[in-house]
Write a protein that holds these residues in place. Sequence first.
Motif, PDB file in Angstrom:
ATOM      1  N   GLY A 158      -3.778  14.452   7.135  1.00  0.00           N
ATOM      2  CA  GLY A 158      -3.080  13.812   8.245  1.00  0.00           C
ATOM      3  C   GLY A 158      -3.960  12.812   8.968  1.00  0.00           C
ATOM      4  N   GLU A 159      -5.235  13.163   9.076  1.00  0.00           N
ATOM      5  CA  GLU A 159      -6.180  12.281   9.759  1.00  0.00           C
ATOM      6  C   GLU A 159      -6.327  10.947   9.018  1.00  0.00           C
ATOM      7  OE1 GLU A 159     -10.751  12.575  11.540  1.00  0.00           O
ATOM      8  OE2 GLU A 159      -9.789  14.335  10.669  1.00  0.00           O
ATOM      9  N   LEU A 160      -6.379  11.002   7.691  1.00  0.00           N
ATOM     10  CA  LEU A 160      -6.471   9.777   6.891  1.00  0.00           C
ATOM     11  C   LEU A 160      -5.281   8.853   7.159  1.00  0.00           C
ATOM     12  CD1 LEU A 160      -7.588  11.204   3.414  1.00  0.00           C
ATOM     13  CD2 LEU A 160      -8.935   9.713   4.906  1.00  0.00           C
ATOM     14  N   ILE A 161      -4.093   9.466   7.251  1.00  0.00           N
ATOM     15  CA  ILE A 161      -2.885   8.682   7.514  1.00  0.00           C
ATOM     16  C   ILE A 161      -2.904   8.105   8.928  1.00  0.00           C
ATOM     17  CG2 ILE A 161      -0.420   9.001   7.976  1.00  0.00           C
ATOM     18  CD1 ILE A 161      -1.018   8.393   5.099  1.00  0.00           C
ATOM     19  N   GLY A 162      -3.393   8.890   9.876  1.00  0.00           N
ATOM     20  CA  GLY A 162      -3.497   8.404  11.255  1.00  0.00           C
ATOM     21  C   GLY A 162      -4.451   7.236  11.376  1.00  0.00           C
ATOM     22  N   VAL A 328     -10.766   1.666   6.414  1.00  0.00           N
ATOM     23  CA  VAL A 328     -10.204   2.925   5.929  1.00  0.00           C
ATOM     24  C   VAL A 328     -10.244   2.928   4.399  1.00  0.00           C
ATOM     25  CG1 VAL A 328      -8.216   4.471   5.952  1.00  0.00           C
ATOM     26  CG2 VAL A 328      -8.653   2.981   7.908  1.00  0.00           C
ATOM     27  N   THR A 329     -10.908   3.896   3.815  1.00  0.00           N
ATOM     28  CA  THR A 329     -11.034   3.990   2.365  1.00  0.00           C
ATOM     29  C   THR A 329      -9.723   4.443   1.738  1.00  0.00           C
ATOM     30  OG1 THR A 329     -13.368   4.558   2.563  1.00  0.00           O
ATOM     31  CG2 THR A 329     -12.302   5.073   0.471  1.00  0.00           C
ATOM     32  N   SER A 330      -9.278   3.725   0.717  1.00  0.00           N
ATOM     33  CA  SER A 330      -8.025   4.091   0.049  1.00  0.00           C
ATOM     34  C   SER A 330      -8.070   3.687  -1.418  1.00  0.00           C
ATOM     35  CB  SER A 330      -6.834   3.406   0.739  1.00  0.00           C
ATOM     36  OG  SER A 330      -6.940   1.993   0.631  1.00  0.00           O
ATOM     37  N   LYS A 331      -7.114   4.204  -2.175  1.00  0.00           N
ATOM     38  CA  LYS A 331      -6.903   3.830  -3.572  1.00  0.00           C
ATOM     39  C   LYS A 331      -5.518   3.201  -3.674  1.00  0.00           C
ATOM     40  CE  LYS A 331     -10.601   5.888  -5.500  1.00  0.00           C
ATOM     41  NZ  LYS A 331     -11.616   5.205  -6.344  1.00  0.00           N
ATOM     42  N   ASP A 332      -5.323   2.324  -4.681  1.00  0.00           N
ATOM     43  CA  ASP A 332      -4.014   1.685  -4.820  1.00  0.00           C
ATOM     44  C   ASP A 332      -3.055   2.579  -5.605  1.00  0.00           C
ATOM     45  OD1 ASP A 332      -4.670   1.443  -7.512  1.00  0.00           O
ATOM     46  OD2 ASP A 332      -5.125  -0.694  -7.394  1.00  0.00           O
ATOM     47  N   THR A 333      -1.814   2.104  -5.754  1.00  0.00           N
ATOM     48  CA  THR A 333      -0.797   2.929  -6.410  1.00  0.00           C
ATOM     49  C   THR A 333      -1.045   3.068  -7.914  1.00  0.00           C
ATOM     50  OG1 THR A 333       0.650   0.976  -6.541  1.00  0.00           O
ATOM     51  CG2 THR A 333       1.010   2.501  -4.709  1.00  0.00           C
ATOM     52  N   GLY A 334      -1.874   2.203  -8.487  1.00  0.00           N
ATOM     53  CA  GLY A 334      -2.255   2.378  -9.888  1.00  0.00           C
ATOM     54  C   GLY A 334      -2.953   3.716 -10.062  1.00  0.00           C
ATOM     55  N   PHE A 335      -3.915   3.993  -9.176  1.00  0.00           N
ATOM     56  CA  PHE A 335      -4.605   5.284  -9.175  1.00  0.00           C
ATOM     57  C   PHE A 335      -3.621   6.395  -8.820  1.00  0.00           C
ATOM     58  CE2 PHE A 335      -6.584   8.745  -6.848  1.00  0.00           C
ATOM     59  CZ  PHE A 335      -7.691   9.067  -7.630  1.00  0.00           C
ATOM     60  N   GLY A 336      -2.807   6.138  -7.813  1.00  0.00           N
ATOM     61  CA  GLY A 336      -1.870   7.154  -7.342  1.00  0.00           C
ATOM     62  C   GLY A 336      -0.891   7.602  -8.410  1.00  0.00           C
ATOM     63  N   LEU A 337      -0.358   6.657  -9.188  1.00  0.00           N
ATOM     64  CA  LEU A 337       0.616   7.001 -10.216  1.00  0.00           C
ATOM     65  C   LEU A 337      -0.008   7.728 -11.394  1.00  0.00           C
ATOM     66  CD1 LEU A 337       2.785   3.749 -10.115  1.00  0.00           C
ATOM     67  CD2 LEU A 337       3.496   6.045  -9.403  1.00  0.00           C
ATOM     68  N   LYS A 338      -1.285   7.499 -11.627  1.00  0.00           N
ATOM     69  CA  LYS A 338      -1.995   8.229 -12.697  1.00  0.00           C
ATOM     70  C   LYS A 338      -2.272   9.677 -12.292  1.00  0.00           C
ATOM     71  CE  LYS A 338      -4.370   4.273 -14.789  1.00  0.00           C
ATOM     72  NZ  LYS A 338      -5.701   3.620 -14.996  1.00  0.00           N
ATOM     73  N   ASN A 339      -2.320   9.935 -10.985  1.00  0.00           N
ATOM     74  CA  ASN A 339      -2.706  11.257 -10.498  1.00  0.00           C
ATOM     75  C   ASN A 339      -1.616  11.966  -9.699  1.00  0.00           C
ATOM     76  OD1 ASN A 339      -5.839  11.540 -11.046  1.00  0.00           O
ATOM     77  ND2 ASN A 339      -5.471   9.420 -10.421  1.00  0.00           N
ATOM     78  N   CYS A 340      -0.402  11.416  -9.739  1.00  0.00           N
ATOM     79  CA  CYS A 340       0.676  11.990  -8.946  1.00  0.00           C
ATOM     80  C   CYS A 340       1.300  13.188  -9.646  1.00  0.00           C
ATOM     81  CB  CYS A 340       1.743  10.938  -8.643  1.00  0.00           C
ATOM     82  SG  CYS A 340       2.620  10.321 -10.110  1.00  0.00           S
ATOM     83  N   TRP A 341       2.233  13.798  -8.990  1.00  0.00           N
ATOM     84  CA  TRP A 341       2.917  14.979  -9.525  1.00  0.00           C
ATOM     85  C   TRP A 341       4.413  14.855  -9.265  1.00  0.00           C
ATOM     86  CZ3 TRP A 341       5.284  16.763  -5.244  1.00  0.00           C
ATOM     87  CH2 TRP A 341       4.662  16.502  -4.015  1.00  0.00           C
ATOM     88  N   GLY A 342       5.190  15.616 -10.013  1.00  0.00           N
ATOM     89  CA  GLY A 342       6.638  15.582  -9.836  1.00  0.00           C
ATOM     90  C   GLY A 342       7.298  14.618 -10.813  1.00  0.00           C
TER      91      GLY A 342
END
Length: 342
Positions: A158-162, A328-342
């Motif tokens: 939550g803190e990262l999102i804030g 703020v350190t983040s990764k793009d959706t390329g990384f996110g889609l490789k590591n997502c679930w569902g």
Amino acid sequence: MSRTSRLSSSLLRVAACTSVAALALTACGSGSGSDSKAAGSGSDSGKVKVGLITKTDTNPFFVKMKEGAEKAAKEDGAQLMTSAGKFDGDNAGQVTAVENMIAAGVKGILITPSDSKAIVPAIEKAKAKGILVIALDTPTEPQSAVDALFATDNLKAGELIGEYTKAAMKGKKAKIAALDLAPGVSVGVQRHNGFLKGFGITDKDVACAQDTGGDQAKGQTAMENCLQKEPGINVVYTINEPAALGAYTALKAKGREKDVLIVSVDGGCTGTKAVKDGKIAATSQQYPLKMAAEGVKAVVTYAKDGKKASGYTDTGATLIADKAATGVTSKDTGFGLKNCWG
């Protein structure tokens, strides 16, 4: 052999089979949607029995958690039994599942508590039988009620999102809607408090707060209610991505979808794609498969050498955003889609 002896032998065999069938039915739980099947095929004789109890069996997060447990059980030669509540918050269903798994002789139980406090007496019964109990994703209250916790640091997520939201607003005054989970669920409280901490605000700075149960339809209704209360809302924090997509639908109906910043927590594939499509600005991704896999391995280790997992294991969180925010350190959706679930 006399007829009487043959009859007695047959009756014993029938009674034994009936007992096995009754045990299998009991292990499934009542109306939980669980299957209690072993991971893999063939005889389960001698295998370590591991129980997995999730909040529901429909949420993609828990579906992925089950997949992770099944894969780990197969790799480790364990028998996995599964159960779930009928809905998020179904403590009674989870209590029944714990009791069924105790009766079935599991060596360890992995559980995502629907009610962090109310489930504790059932957990204590399991531990008294020598069963290793590990909480996944959601801590119990107190956390020490279980032997170990494998979870995302939800406060940090939550803190990262804030932090991201504050940076993305670039000094513009925020009128915030908080679409939360439900009272008494620690994961929701932690994410909410983390968001406030990361943004550097308090609940007094939130214009509208509504519970959604993490449900998309309820998220839409909550957003509609908030827009009636405060039409000028320009930031929406959501407990998870289904709630975020519900909020997006409500905003789009008002023609507001492009001028409101929506942020969330979870990192499921649908939610990560929504970030890529611009419906959600950012999300904190967590890893349910890892939680479950490590939990299964811990139970197998306990069964083999008596070594109990203990304390808290942080299974990680990553901020996913295609529009990076300064500082703020983040990764793009390329990384996110490789590591997502569902």
